[in-house]
Design a protein around this motif. Structure first.
Motif, PDB file in Angstrom:
ATOM      1  N   GLU A   1     -15.637   9.239  18.538  1.00 32.20           N
ATOM      2  CA  GLU A   1     -15.622  10.235  17.460  1.00 32.20           C
ATOM      3  C   GLU A   1     -14.522  11.263  17.690  1.00 32.20           C
ATOM      4  OE1 GLU A   1     -19.547  11.841  17.618  1.00 32.20           O
ATOM      5  OE2 GLU A   1     -20.448   9.949  16.974  1.00 32.20           O
ATOM      6  N   ALA A   2     -14.406  11.748  18.909  1.00 33.75           N
ATOM      7  CA  ALA A   2     -13.396  12.763  19.217  1.00 33.75           C
ATOM      8  C   ALA A   2     -11.985  12.214  19.038  1.00 33.75           C
ATOM      9  CB  ALA A   2     -13.600  13.288  20.643  1.00 33.75           C
ATOM     10  N   ILE A   3     -11.766  10.985  19.459  1.00 36.68           N
ATOM     11  CA  ILE A   3     -10.444  10.370  19.323  1.00 36.68           C
ATOM     12  C   ILE A   3     -10.098  10.193  17.846  1.00 36.68           C
ATOM     13  CG2 ILE A   3      -9.162   8.223  19.700  1.00 36.68           C
ATOM     14  CD1 ILE A   3     -10.684   8.086  22.450  1.00 36.68           C
ATOM     15  N   TYR A   4     -11.020   9.640  17.066  1.00 38.36           N
ATOM     16  CA  TYR A   4     -10.770   9.444  15.638  1.00 38.36           C
ATOM     17  C   TYR A   4     -10.604  10.781  14.909  1.00 38.36           C
ATOM     18  CZ  TYR A   4     -11.420   4.388  15.239  1.00 38.36           C
ATOM     19  OH  TYR A   4     -11.270   3.027  15.315  1.00 38.36           O
ATOM     20  N   ALA A   5     -11.369  11.801  15.296  1.00 37.50           N
ATOM     21  CA  ALA A   5     -11.247  13.115  14.645  1.00 37.50           C
ATOM     22  C   ALA A   5      -9.853  13.694  14.871  1.00 37.50           C
ATOM     23  CB  ALA A   5     -12.315  14.069  15.166  1.00 37.50           C
ATOM     24  N   ALA A   6      -9.363  13.622  16.094  1.00 47.85           N
ATOM     25  CA  ALA A   6      -8.024  14.144  16.397  1.00 47.85           C
ATOM     26  C   ALA A   6      -6.962  13.365  15.627  1.00 47.85           C
ATOM     27  CB  ALA A   6      -7.756  14.068  17.901  1.00 47.85           C
ATOM     28  N   ILE A   7      -7.068  12.040  15.634  1.00 51.47           N
ATOM     29  CA  ILE A   7      -6.100  11.197  14.934  1.00 51.47           C
ATOM     30  C   ILE A   7      -6.129  11.481  13.438  1.00 51.47           C
ATOM     31  CG2 ILE A   7      -5.572   8.811  14.297  1.00 51.47           C
ATOM     32  CD1 ILE A   7      -6.549   8.004  17.109  1.00 51.47           C
ATOM     33  N   GLY A   8      -7.317  11.690  12.896  1.00 56.32           N
ATOM     34  CA  GLY A   8      -7.458  11.967  11.471  1.00 56.32           C
ATOM     35  C   GLY A   8      -6.777  13.259  11.047  1.00 56.32           C
TER      36      GLY A   8
ATOM     37  N   GLN B   1       0.843  -1.193   0.000  1.00 59.33           N
ATOM     38  CA  GLN B   1       0.000   0.000   0.000  1.00 59.33           C
ATOM     39  C   GLN B   1       0.874   1.237   0.000  1.00 59.33           C
ATOM     40  OE1 GLN B   1      -1.986  -1.301   3.482  1.00 59.33           O
ATOM     41  NE2 GLN B   1      -1.047   0.225   4.790  1.00 59.33           N
ATOM     42  N   SER B   2       0.304   2.306  -0.526  1.00 61.41           N
ATOM     43  CA  SER B   2       1.062   3.547  -0.641  1.00 61.41           C
ATOM     44  C   SER B   2       0.678   4.567   0.424  1.00 61.41           C
ATOM     45  CB  SER B   2       0.848   4.149  -2.035  1.00 61.41           C
ATOM     46  OG  SER B   2      -0.537   4.431  -2.221  1.00 61.41           O
ATOM     47  N   TRP B   3      -0.113   4.165   1.406  1.00 62.60           N
ATOM     48  CA  TRP B   3      -0.534   5.076   2.471  1.00 62.60           C
ATOM     49  C   TRP B   3      -0.327   4.385   3.813  1.00 62.60           C
ATOM     50  CZ3 TRP B   3      -4.506   2.438   4.765  1.00 62.60           C
ATOM     51  CH2 TRP B   3      -5.203   1.545   3.971  1.00 62.60           C
ATOM     52  N   PRO B   4      -0.162   5.193   4.867  1.00 63.51           N
ATOM     53  CA  PRO B   4       0.077   4.599   6.188  1.00 63.51           C
ATOM     54  C   PRO B   4      -1.182   3.941   6.754  1.00 63.51           C
ATOM     55  CG  PRO B   4      -0.051   6.980   6.360  1.00 63.51           C
ATOM     56  CD  PRO B   4      -0.114   6.652   4.899  1.00 63.51           C
ATOM     57  N   LEU B   5      -1.000   2.833   7.431  1.00 60.64           N
ATOM     58  CA  LEU B   5      -2.115   2.138   8.072  1.00 60.64           C
ATOM     59  C   LEU B   5      -2.304   2.741   9.464  1.00 60.64           C
ATOM     60  CD1 LEU B   5      -4.222  -0.070   7.920  1.00 60.64           C
ATOM     61  CD2 LEU B   5      -2.534  -1.671   8.802  1.00 60.64           C
ATOM     62  N   THR B   6      -3.153   3.746   9.529  1.00 60.63           N
ATOM     63  CA  THR B   6      -3.430   4.445  10.792  1.00 60.63           C
ATOM     64  C   THR B   6      -4.883   4.202  11.197  1.00 60.63           C
ATOM     65  OG1 THR B   6      -3.940   6.468   9.551  1.00 60.63           O
ATOM     66  CG2 THR B   6      -1.681   6.230  10.390  1.00 60.63           C
ATOM     67  N   ALA B   7      -5.194   4.490  12.440  1.00 55.77           N
ATOM     68  CA  ALA B   7      -6.530   4.207  12.972  1.00 55.77           C
ATOM     69  C   ALA B   7      -7.626   4.912  12.177  1.00 55.77           C
ATOM     70  CB  ALA B   7      -6.600   4.610  14.443  1.00 55.77           C
ATOM     71  N   ASP B   8      -7.375   6.142  11.741  1.00 55.78           N
ATOM     72  CA  ASP B   8      -8.407   6.854  10.986  1.00 55.78           C
ATOM     73  C   ASP B   8      -8.673   6.170   9.642  1.00 55.78           C
ATOM     74  OD1 ASP B   8      -5.713   7.922  10.504  1.00 55.78           O
ATOM     75  OD2 ASP B   8      -6.696   9.275   9.089  1.00 55.78           O
TER      76      ASP B   8
ATOM     77  N   ASP C   1     -12.186   4.753   8.154  1.00 62.40           N
ATOM     78  CA  ASP C   1     -12.640   5.086   6.800  1.00 62.40           C
ATOM     79  C   ASP C   1     -13.024   3.811   6.037  1.00 62.40           C
ATOM     80  OD1 ASP C   1     -12.162   7.769   7.295  1.00 62.40           O
ATOM     81  OD2 ASP C   1     -10.250   7.806   6.214  1.00 62.40           O
ATOM     82  N   HIS C   2     -12.196   2.788   6.169  1.00 56.76           N
ATOM     83  CA  HIS C   2     -12.461   1.516   5.491  1.00 56.76           C
ATOM     84  C   HIS C   2     -13.768   0.898   6.005  1.00 56.76           C
ATOM     85  CE1 HIS C   2     -11.468  -2.278   3.475  1.00 56.76           C
ATOM     86  NE2 HIS C   2     -11.945  -2.861   4.561  1.00 56.76           N
ATOM     87  N   ALA C   3     -13.930   0.866   7.310  1.00 58.90           N
ATOM     88  CA  ALA C   3     -15.146   0.292   7.896  1.00 58.90           C
ATOM     89  C   ALA C   3     -16.381   1.082   7.476  1.00 58.90           C
ATOM     90  CB  ALA C   3     -15.030   0.245   9.414  1.00 58.90           C
ATOM     91  N   ALA C   4     -16.273   2.417   7.465  1.00 61.55           N
ATOM     92  CA  ALA C   4     -17.409   3.260   7.080  1.00 61.55           C
ATOM     93  C   ALA C   4     -17.779   3.052   5.614  1.00 61.55           C
ATOM     94  CB  ALA C   4     -17.086   4.722   7.351  1.00 61.55           C
ATOM     95  N   GLN C   5     -16.781   2.807   4.766  1.00 59.82           N
ATOM     96  CA  GLN C   5     -17.045   2.603   3.348  1.00 59.82           C
ATOM     97  C   GLN C   5     -17.614   1.217   3.058  1.00 59.82           C
ATOM     98  OE1 GLN C   5     -13.670   3.125   0.771  1.00 59.82           O
ATOM     99  NE2 GLN C   5     -14.805   2.535  -1.052  1.00 59.82           N
TER     100      GLN C   5
END
Length: 112
Positions: free
Chosen positions: A79-86, A6-13, A17-21
């Motif tokens: 939500e707050a944790i994921y928003a900050a991480i994102g 993959q060309s992007w980092p595997l981060t929590a956000d 995004d994957h789960a939401a999609q």
């Protein structure tokens, strides 16, 4: 590095995004300290997280900043944790049961 899958980092956000999609209707269930059941979905969590990230960005939160999250284990805290991480910030969860003096000391020490 050659050979990576993959060309992007595997981060929590990105995981959210994957789960939401791909699983937007999959349910997330939490129990409040009072015993109440709270339900949401990955799609709703992703949408609310993006809105909160936009609001935090408008308030000046940038990559590398520390964001205190004061709240019980709940979809809102998630939500707050994921928003900050994102945003590339560091989410600093704080327990609501701590004394005001202890909370103040932790926030000051972390420079939230």
């Amino acid at each position: 590095m050659p050979g990576l899958n993959q060309s992007w980092p595997l981060t929590a956000d990105r995981i959210l995004d994957h789960a939401a999609q791909w699983r937007p209707d999959c349910e997330i269930v939490a129990r409040t300290a009072e015993g109440q059941i709270q339900r949401t979905s990955y799609g709703a969590l992703g949408a609310r997280t993006r809105r909160l990230a936009t609001a935090l960005s408008a308030l000046g939160v940038r990559a590398g900043d520390r964001v205190a999250v004061l709240g019980a284990n709940s979809p809102r805290s998630l939500e707050a944790i994921y928003a900050a991480i994102g945003l590339g910030a560091v989410a600093h969860p704080l327990a609501p049961g701590l004394s005001p003096n202890r909370l103040s000391a932790l926030i000051e020490q972390a420079q939230d």
